[in-house]
Design a protein around this motif. Structure first.
Motif, short mmCIF file in Angstrom:
data_model
loop_
_atom_site.label_atom_id
_atom_site.label_comp_id
_atom_site.label_asym_id
_atom_site.label_seq_id
_atom_site.Cartn_x
_atom_site.Cartn_y
_atom_site.Cartn_z
N LEU A 75 0.87 -1.18 0.00
CA LEU A 75 0.00 0.00 0.00
C LEU A 75 0.90 1.22 0.00
CD1 LEU A 75 -2.43 -1.25 2.80
CD2 LEU A 75 -2.77 -1.39 0.33
N SER A 76 0.69 2.12 -0.96
CA SER A 76 1.62 3.23 -1.12
C SER A 76 0.94 4.53 -1.50
CB SER A 76 2.62 2.89 -2.24
OG SER A 76 3.67 2.13 -1.73
N ALA A 77 1.42 5.61 -0.89
CA ALA A 77 1.01 6.95 -1.31
C ALA A 77 1.82 7.32 -2.55
CB ALA A 77 1.29 7.94 -0.18
N VAL A 78 1.15 7.91 -3.53
CA VAL A 78 1.86 8.31 -4.77
C VAL A 78 1.34 9.65 -5.27
CG1 VAL A 78 2.30 5.94 -5.59
CG2 VAL A 78 0.16 7.10 -6.24
N GLY A 79 2.18 10.29 -6.09
CA GLY A 79 1.74 11.49 -6.81
C GLY A 79 1.22 11.07 -8.18
N SER A 80 0.22 11.80 -8.67
CA SER A 80 -0.35 11.46 -9.98
C SER A 80 0.38 12.20 -11.10
CB SER A 80 -1.83 11.88 -10.01
OG SER A 80 -2.32 11.82 -11.33
N LEU A 81 0.56 11.50 -12.21
CA LEU A 81 1.19 12.11 -13.39
C LEU A 81 0.19 12.22 -14.53
CD1 LEU A 81 4.53 10.10 -13.08
CD2 LEU A 81 4.20 12.53 -12.58
N LYS A 82 -1.08 11.96 -14.25
CA LYS A 82 -2.10 12.04 -15.30
C LYS A 82 -3.34 12.75 -14.76
CE LYS A 82 -0.92 7.68 -17.71
NZ LYS A 82 -0.53 8.06 -19.05
N GLU A 83 -3.88 13.62 -15.60
CA GLU A 83 -5.10 14.37 -15.23
C GLU A 83 -6.20 13.45 -14.71
OE1 GLU A 83 -5.54 17.97 -16.16
OE2 GLU A 83 -7.13 17.62 -14.67
N GLU A 84 -6.36 12.29 -15.39
CA GLU A 84 -7.50 11.42 -15.06
C GLU A 84 -7.27 10.57 -13.80
OE1 GLU A 84 -5.59 11.33 -17.76
OE2 GLU A 84 -5.13 9.28 -18.42
N LEU A 85 -6.17 10.80 -13.11
CA LEU A 85 -5.91 10.08 -11.85
C LEU A 85 -5.84 11.10 -10.70
CD1 LEU A 85 -3.11 7.62 -13.12
CD2 LEU A 85 -5.58 7.17 -12.92
N PRO A 86 -6.99 11.58 -10.23
CA PRO A 86 -6.99 12.63 -9.20
C PRO A 86 -6.69 12.08 -7.81
CG PRO A 86 -9.23 12.00 -9.74
CD PRO A 86 -8.34 11.18 -10.64
N PRO A 87 -6.37 12.95 -6.86
CA PRO A 87 -6.20 12.51 -5.48
C PRO A 87 -7.41 11.71 -5.02
CG PRO A 87 -5.46 14.78 -5.73
CD PRO A 87 -6.07 14.38 -7.05
N GLY A 88 -7.14 10.63 -4.29
CA GLY A 88 -8.21 9.76 -3.80
C GLY A 88 -8.36 8.51 -4.64
N ARG A 89 -7.83 8.54 -5.89
CA ARG A 89 -7.98 7.36 -6.76
C ARG A 89 -6.95 6.30 -6.37
NH1 ARG A 89 -10.58 5.48 -11.47
NH2 ARG A 89 -12.13 7.04 -10.96
N PHE A 90 -7.36 5.04 -6.44
CA PHE A 90 -6.44 3.92 -6.23
C PHE A 90 -6.04 3.38 -7.61
CE2 PHE A 90 -7.66 2.27 -1.69
CZ PHE A 90 -7.44 3.55 -1.20
N VAL A 91 -4.73 3.33 -7.86
CA VAL A 91 -4.24 2.84 -9.14
C VAL A 91 -3.59 1.48 -8.91
CG1 VAL A 91 -2.85 3.38 -11.18
CG2 VAL A 91 -3.81 5.25 -9.81
N LEU A 92 -4.13 0.47 -9.60
CA LEU A 92 -3.57 -0.89 -9.46
C LEU A 92 -2.51 -1.03 -10.55
CD1 LEU A 92 -6.95 -2.74 -8.87
CD2 LEU A 92 -5.34 -1.84 -7.17
N VAL A 93 -1.31 -0.59 -10.21
CA VAL A 93 -0.24 -0.51 -11.22
C VAL A 93 0.17 -1.92 -11.65
CG1 VAL A 93 0.60 1.72 -10.40
CG2 VAL A 93 1.63 -0.37 -9.51
N ASP A 94 0.62 -2.01 -12.89
CA ASP A 94 1.10 -3.32 -13.37
C ASP A 94 2.54 -3.26 -13.87
OD1 ASP A 94 0.54 -1.94 -15.65
OD2 ASP A 94 -0.98 -3.32 -16.40
N GLN A 95 3.14 -2.07 -13.84
CA GLN A 95 4.54 -1.94 -14.26
C GLN A 95 5.26 -0.93 -13.36
OE1 GLN A 95 6.54 -3.49 -16.37
NE2 GLN A 95 4.93 -4.88 -17.07
N PHE A 96 6.57 -1.05 -13.37
CA PHE A 96 7.41 -0.11 -12.62
C PHE A 96 8.57 0.35 -13.50
CE2 PHE A 96 5.73 -3.01 -9.39
CZ PHE A 96 5.16 -2.12 -8.51
N ILE A 97 9.02 1.57 -13.27
CA ILE A 97 10.33 2.00 -13.79
C ILE A 97 11.14 2.36 -12.55
CG2 ILE A 97 11.58 3.76 -15.10
CD1 ILE A 97 9.21 3.86 -17.04
N ASP A 98 12.30 1.76 -12.45
CA ASP A 98 13.12 1.93 -11.24
C ASP A 98 14.20 2.98 -11.48
OD1 ASP A 98 14.49 1.73 -8.90
OD2 ASP A 98 15.17 -0.35 -9.20
N ARG A 99 13.98 4.18 -10.91
CA ARG A 99 15.00 5.23 -11.00
C ARG A 99 15.64 5.46 -9.63
NH1 ARG A 99 16.38 9.23 -14.87
NH2 ARG A 99 15.61 10.78 -13.38
N SER A 100 15.48 4.52 -8.73
CA SER A 100 16.16 4.63 -7.43
C SER A 100 17.61 4.22 -7.65
CB SER A 100 15.49 3.75 -6.38
OG SER A 100 15.71 2.38 -6.65
N PHE A 101 18.52 4.75 -6.82
CA PHE A 101 19.93 4.43 -7.06
C PHE A 101 20.74 4.25 -5.78
CE2 PHE A 101 19.08 8.98 -7.55
CZ PHE A 101 19.85 9.52 -6.53
#
Ligand SMILES: CSC[C@H]1O[C@H](OP(=O)(O)O)[C@H](O)[C@@H]1O
Ligand SMILES: Nc1ncnc2[nH]cnc12
Length: 296
Positions: free
Chosen positions: A91-117
């Motif tokens: 369970l994770s808090a995230v920022g939205s990068l798309k207009e159609e995903l407003p605060p309060g929406r739950f996004v069941l992601v299916d992919q990741f891009i890893d930019r952690s280092f």
């Protein structure tokens, strides 16, 4: 063992920002779990829900003392594995990068891009090298249940999307936020990698409920993200997350066939010849990879 073999799932829940406990658990007990990778973020909360074994771990520790770059992801995942967990709900808090995903929406992601280092990203090191597949990092079976139960509960939900993992702890610059948008990412956060990679190495199924708290900083009609803004939305998200967890556990806790892509991920992944393996590392890998390393 064939894919028809049935297993009794144990559900692990990793609570992100704002989720430091789960309610409704019976026989609750907070217990420290020792791992060869060091300290977990906190004690783990063991319990049952409608007779199904569950283990909860607050990702940043109770009271949120640990920042994303200092999370001991290896210890956390090893401890869940060692505790018998088969399926991880992150369970994770995230920022939205798309207009159609407003605060309060739950996004069941299916992919990741890893930019952690600045994190340890694998259980495997010199002395035992492994390369697991990450093409499909998320369990479609877990997503099916999360989607169906979210809809029943009237939680606004979107199935699918890419979560980009930034190092943090600072939020993105506007240029970074626009870059992630140009890559087609849906949401941005700081924690799901290497968590998802390590879950795959430890042969556990994994899915994330990415709970939108803000529009990051790209949106011209919304203020740029702040912790204050995140915390305001997090409260409502946490209430919905608790309802969702209670609804999915009885479904996910039923006996099921093995999920081969995750639960047999190590079958052909280890490339180091047995005589070249470091016994000390092999010993550390007991919970994560004992199934394949300790074969006679
Ligand atoms: C408090 S906002 C930033 C913080 O929240 C997210 O963490 P988590 O995935 O554990 O909910 C984000 O990745 C940052 O670590
Ligand atoms: N905008 C954002 N960027 C990174 N992590 C977040 N967690 C919540 N909102 C975030």
């Amino acid at each position: 063992m064939s894919s028809e073999t049935e297993i009794q799932p144990v559900i692990g829940v990793i609570g992100g920002s704002g989720l430091y406990d789960i309610d409704g658990l019976e026989n609750k007990e907070w217990r420290r779990v020792e791992t060869p990778w060091g300290e977990t973020s906190d004690e783990l909360l063991f319990g049952t829900f409608e007779g199904i074994k569950c283990v909860f771990l607050p990702r940043h520790g109770r009271g949120h003392p640990i920042p994303p770059s200092r999370l001991n992801f290896r210890a956390n995942i090893d401890a869940l594995k060692r505790s018998g967990v088969t399926d991880i709900l992150s369970l994770s808090a995230v920022g939205s990068l798309k207009e159609e995903l407003p605060p309060g929406r739950f996004v069941l992601v299916d992919q990741f891009i890893d930019r952690s280092f600045a994190r340890e990203k694998s259980f495997f090191e010199t002395g035992c090298v492994a390369h697991v597949g990450m093409a499909d990092p998320v369990s479609a079976r877990l997503l099916d249940v999360l989607e169906a139960e979210s809809r029943k509960l009237d939680i606004p939900v979107t199935r699918g999307g890419t979560y980009i993992v930034m190092e943090g702890p600072q939020f993105s610059t506007r240029a970074e936020s626009e870059l992630y948008r140009s890559w087609g990412c849906s949401v941005v956060g700081m924690t799901n990698m290497p968590e998802a990679k390590l879950a795959r190495e430890a042969e556990m199924t994994y899915a994330t409920v990415a709970m939108v708290t803000d529009y990051d900083c790209w949106h011209t009609e919304h203020d740029s993200v702040t912790v204050e803004g995140v915390v305001k939305v997090m409260k409502g998200n946490a209430d919905n997350a608790r309802r969702l967890v209670k609804a999915v556990i009885p479904v996910l806790g039923q006996k099921r066939p093995l999920d081969l892509s995750a639960e047999r991920a190590l079958d052909f992944a280890i490339i180091t010849a047995p005589e070249k393996r470091d016994p000390a590392l092999v010993a550390k890998l007991d919970a994560v990879a004992g199934r394949v390393l300790n074969k006679a």
